[in-house]
Each structure stands twice: as C-alpha cells, then as structure tokens.
Design a protein around this motif. Structure first.
Motif, PDB file in Angstrom:
ATOM      1  N   GLN A  86      -1.245 -26.051  22.885  1.00 42.65           N
ATOM      2  CA  GLN A  86      -0.155 -25.383  22.209  1.00 42.65           C
ATOM      3  C   GLN A  86       0.517 -24.271  23.551  1.00 42.65           C
ATOM      4  OE1 GLN A  86      -2.342 -23.100  19.283  1.00 42.65           O
ATOM      5  NE2 GLN A  86      -1.432 -24.325  17.498  1.00 42.65           N
ATOM      6  N   ALA A  89      -2.391 -27.234  15.185  1.00 43.05           N
ATOM      7  CA  ALA A  89      -3.576 -27.288  16.272  1.00 43.05           C
ATOM      8  C   ALA A  89      -4.410 -28.230  16.055  1.00 43.05           C
ATOM      9  CB  ALA A  89      -3.968 -25.749  16.207  1.00 43.05           C
ATOM     10  N   SER A 134       5.137 -25.194  24.310  1.00 42.14           N
ATOM     11  CA  SER A 134       5.436 -23.933  23.759  1.00 42.14           C
ATOM     12  C   SER A 134       6.944 -24.178  23.254  1.00 42.14           C
ATOM     13  CB  SER A 134       5.678 -23.022  25.115  1.00 42.14           C
ATOM     14  OG  SER A 134       6.666 -23.418  25.892  1.00 42.14           O
ATOM     15  N   TRP A 144       8.958 -27.561  23.871  1.00 42.82           N
ATOM     16  CA  TRP A 144       8.357 -28.763  23.040  1.00 42.82           C
ATOM     17  C   TRP A 144       9.427 -29.825  23.069  1.00 42.82           C
ATOM     18  CZ3 TRP A 144       5.263 -31.165  19.998  1.00 42.82           C
ATOM     19  CH2 TRP A 144       5.697 -32.088  19.038  1.00 42.82           C
ATOM     20  N   LEU A 181       4.711 -25.258  15.893  1.00 43.49           N
ATOM     21  CA  LEU A 181       3.979 -25.613  16.833  1.00 43.49           C
ATOM     22  C   LEU A 181       2.429 -24.820  16.505  1.00 43.49           C
ATOM     23  CD1 LEU A 181       3.081 -27.463  18.870  1.00 43.49           C
ATOM     24  CD2 LEU A 181       4.047 -25.916  20.708  1.00 43.49           C
ATOM     25  N   GLN A 182       2.528 -23.559  15.918  1.00 43.77           N
ATOM     26  CA  GLN A 182       1.719 -22.564  15.837  1.00 43.77           C
ATOM     27  C   GLN A 182       0.829 -22.584  14.713  1.00 43.77           C
ATOM     28  OE1 GLN A 182       0.933 -20.974  18.709  1.00 43.77           O
ATOM     29  NE2 GLN A 182       2.554 -21.743  19.614  1.00 43.77           N
TER      30      GLN A 182
END
Length: 471
Positions: A147, A93, A151, A155, A87-88
């Motif tokens: 985001q 993003a 988290s 998610w 996710l990061q």
C-alpha cells in the motif's frame, strides 16, 4: 478432330488430378511445418492472432498454467476492489498480501520451467527490480505489491506498467499435458489422418496402375517405383514430406526446377567424372608400375615369344609405316625448305674450324688471296649440303642402300637390346620409369580430377547443345 479431343481428354484429366494431389500435399506440408513451429512461435501468435492460439492450443495439449493464471486472477480482483472501495480498504490490503505471497511462490517454484520459459521469468524479475529500484526479486515484488508503494498518486501508472509490461509475459506461460509414454500431448495426428488416408489410397492406386502396365514387376517393385511417396504416410519425421511435395509439384508443372536440376546434374557429372578419372588413371598407372617392377615390360621387350598375338586390322605395321612416312616427308619436303639454314650452320662450322688453323690465317694475309678462303668455304658448304641431301635421296631410292640401312637399324636394335638387358641398366631404367609414372600420377591425373573436369563437362555440354541445334 473428334479423335484428337478424345486422346487429349484423359491427359488433361490426369494432369488436373496430378495438380490437385500436388496442391493437397503442399497444404499438408504447410500444416506440418505450422505444427512443428507452433510452440516456438506461440508467443507471436498470442500477440498477433489470439483467436488462433485459442483454437490450436488444445491440439498441442496446451492449457493455462494454474499458478500463473491464479496470480493474474488475483491482480484482476485487486483492480476491481481498488476501483470500488479504494486502495486502503481491508479487502485490498488482503489481496496485496496474497500477491506478495504468490510472487514469492512463483520465484521459488518457477512454474515457467515446464514450458521452457525460465528466461521469461528472469525478464519479469528484472523488470520489477528496475521499476522498484530493489536489488532482489523477492524484495522488488514485496515493494511493488504494498500500500505504501501503490499510493493513490501512483496507483494508475504502476498498474498500467503491470498490464503493459508484466501481464503479457505472464500470459505466455502455459501447462502442457504429458501422455502415457512421457511425451507431450499432441493431437495433430487427427488433423493429419485424413490426408494420410487420401495419400495412401492414391499410392495404392498408382502401385496397381504401375503393376498393370509392367507385368514383369511385382507389387513391391511397383511400390518402390515411387518410393518418395512413402514419406507422405509416415506418422513421424513428417518434415521429410518436403521431398515428395517438391517432386509432385515439379511433375505437375507447378514448380520449375529445370535450372536447379541442370545445375545438380552438372555438379554431379563434374564430381563423378573427376573421381572416376582419378581412380581409373591412378589404377592404370599403379598397374603399369607393378608390371615394370615385376619385369613384365622387360620380358615383353626382350622375349617376343612371350607376347600375345597382335591382331592386325589392315595387315600392315602401322608403326613402321608411320616412321617411313615421316622419314620420307622429312627428306623430300622438309629438308629443301630448311636447306638455307643447314647451309648457314655448315658454313659457320667450317669457318670456325678454319679460323683455328694457322695456315688459313696466313693465307688471309697474302695479298690477292684474302677472298680465297671465303670462296672455298662457300663452295665447300654448298657441296657438302648437296652431297648429304643427294645421299639421303639415293638411300631412299637405292635398294642396296635401303638394305644396308635396314641392316644397320637391325644391328643397332640388337646391340641396344643386349646392353639394356644388363642388370644395372635394366634396374636403373625400371626405377626411372616407375618414378616417371608416379610424377605423371601426381602432376596430371590428380590435377585433372581437381580442376580439369569442369572444362571437360562444359565442352561436352556445348557439343551436345550444338548437336541438338544441328539435328
């Protein structure tokens, strides 16, 4: 035996042909109602029978809406990216940023409005607001696709929520094409065309057959003999095909409508008979009232020369004969049976009269003569009753008495006519007759029309049924 088979075979073939055409019309009507209700029930078909929507959507000109499809496509890309890089990652993003922008555009543009599904968009916004605890839909989507909110710990639960609650609602949205005249695209006529061709050929063949069997009918009259089949050929108002379908199923003995037909006939007969009775009865009474107001009744009574010649069926005056017969029955048969009652009435009258006499009261006080007044009363009563009855018998049997009675009746009638012809008497009687007829019209004629016809029709049906059994 062979001739019987030859006679029955065409009938059986005709019956099977009728049933095949009736079943075909039923299939066509089912397709018509499916087409008419497809758009309204598409959400159900999309959930229960997805292959059906993929097949029939092109017929209605339905295709996925580009804006909402692009939105779901971005969500799919995000899921794949998170699955591969997490996710990061910068790509995740970037996709989250695009989803926030697309969410804002969907709220602004409302792509659900074309499919008349603005309520679906309202439901989506409400679900997101409840999930993120935000007040506005824009803030809710901005929070959801961030985001920070998505988290690693939440998610999976949030994306499962989107796939189970939001994605099905978005998938129901669609775009529908518009034709040259501004209507929604609909290619159902291509499916309906083969049926219409078959029905048209069958209708023409029936018309030809009817015109051959009835040479006096032209083609237009022969076509109108089965007017209800024309609904099968109309490219619009297709729901009216229910009329010929029901009739054909009934004629082919595939649908039993005898109870419905009998009830409809009964209701129609009651309604028609009631209205007819009311109209005829009121019209007759109105004419009688007008005749009385114009003086026609008075002229008919007091000026016999203006009457139309009356046709005698058996050269007899029925009214006079009936009156004579009733008088004879009363004298010879009825009076002997009621003579004790008459004697009792006469006795009471005599006693009441004598009790008021002082002489009668004094005689009752004389010793030995107290029973004399009672004996006199009994004898007087019997004597008067016998004399009256004997006088009536002599009147009937004595020609002189009969003639005198006729003279009395004639003079009485003449005097009555003279008195009735006086202006004040005639006007009052005419006014009373008009009012009486008005009361008859209100109290009887309209009441018959309102409730009496039901019983009359039932009695007529019972008589018809009994006649059928006895016949």
């Amino acid at each position: 035996m062979t001739s019987t088979v030859v006679l029955r075979t065409p009938l059986r073939r005709n019956r099977w042909f009728e049933r095949c055409i009736a079943i075909l019309t039923l299939m066509n009507l089912s397709l018509v109602f499916f087409d008419l209700t497809y758009v309204a029930l598409r959400d159900f078909y999309l959930q229960a029978l997805p292959p059906l929507t993929r097949i029939y959507d092109p017929v209605k000109g339905i295709e996925p809406h580009p804006e909402t499809q692009n939105y779901l496509h971005k969500v799919n890309e995000l899921q794949e990216e998170v699955l591969q890089t997490g996710l990061q990652s910068p790509q995740a993003a970037s996709l989250l940023s695009e989803l926030r922008v697309l969410s804002s555009q969907i709220i602004e543009d409302n792509p659900f409005d074309v499919a008349n599904k603005s309520g679906t968009l309202a439901k989506i916004k409400n679900e997101i607001r409840l999930r993120t605890h935000e007040q506005s839909a824009r803030a809710a989507f901005a929070t959801f696709w961030s985001q920070t909110y998505l988290s690693q710990q939440r998610w999976q639960s949030e994306i499962n929520f989107f796939d189970s609650q939001i994605r099905p609602l978005i998938e129901t949205n669609y775009y529908r094409g518009i034709d040259k005249v501004g209507n929604f695209v609909n290619f159902f006529w291509l499916i309906d065309l083969p049926f219409v061709i078959i029905f048209a050929l069958e209708y023409l063949s029936r018309t030809f057959y009817i015109s051959r069997r009835n040479p006096n009918l032209n083609w237009l009259e022969a076509m109108l003999r089965r007017w209800y089949d024309l609904f099968l050929l109309l490219p619009f108002w297709r729901w009216l095909r229910v009329i010929p379908v029901i009739i054909r199923l009934y004629q082919a003995h595939l649908l039993n409508l005898e109870l419905l037909r009998a009830q409809l006939n009964h209701d129609f007969a009651v309604s028609f008979a009631g209205e007819l009775t009311e109209m005829v009865g009121i019209q007759i009474i109105d004419q009688m009232q007008d005749a009385i107001r114009r003086g026609d009744l008075a002229r008919w009574l007091f000026h016999p020369e203006t009457r139309r010649p009356y046709v005698q069926v058996n050269n007899a005056n029925e009214i006079e004969a009936i009156a004579t017969r009733l008088f004879n029955i009363s004298v010879y048969d009825v009076l002997p049976q009621v003579q004790p009652d008459l004697e009792a009435l006469v006795r009471h009258t005599i006693e009441s009269t004598l009790n008021e006499s002082p002489i009668y009261q004094q005689i009752q006080n004389i010793p030995g003569l107290s029973q004399l007044p009672t004996q006199i009363t009994e004898n007087l009563t019997k004597d008067m009753s016998q004399r009256v009855y004997s006088s009536l018998i002599k009147t009937l049997e004595d020609p002189v008495s009969a003639k005198l009675t006729d003279n009395l009746i004639t003079n009485f009638r003449y005097s009555l006519e003279q008195e009735l012809q006086k202006t004040h008497n005639l006007q009052e009687i005419q006014s009373w007759l008009v009012d009486m007829l008005e009361e008859v019209k209100i109290n009887y004629v309209k009441k018959i029309a309102e409730g009496g016809m039901e019983k009359v029709v039932e009695e007529a049906e019972n008589l018809r049924y009994q006649a059928t059994i006895l016949g």
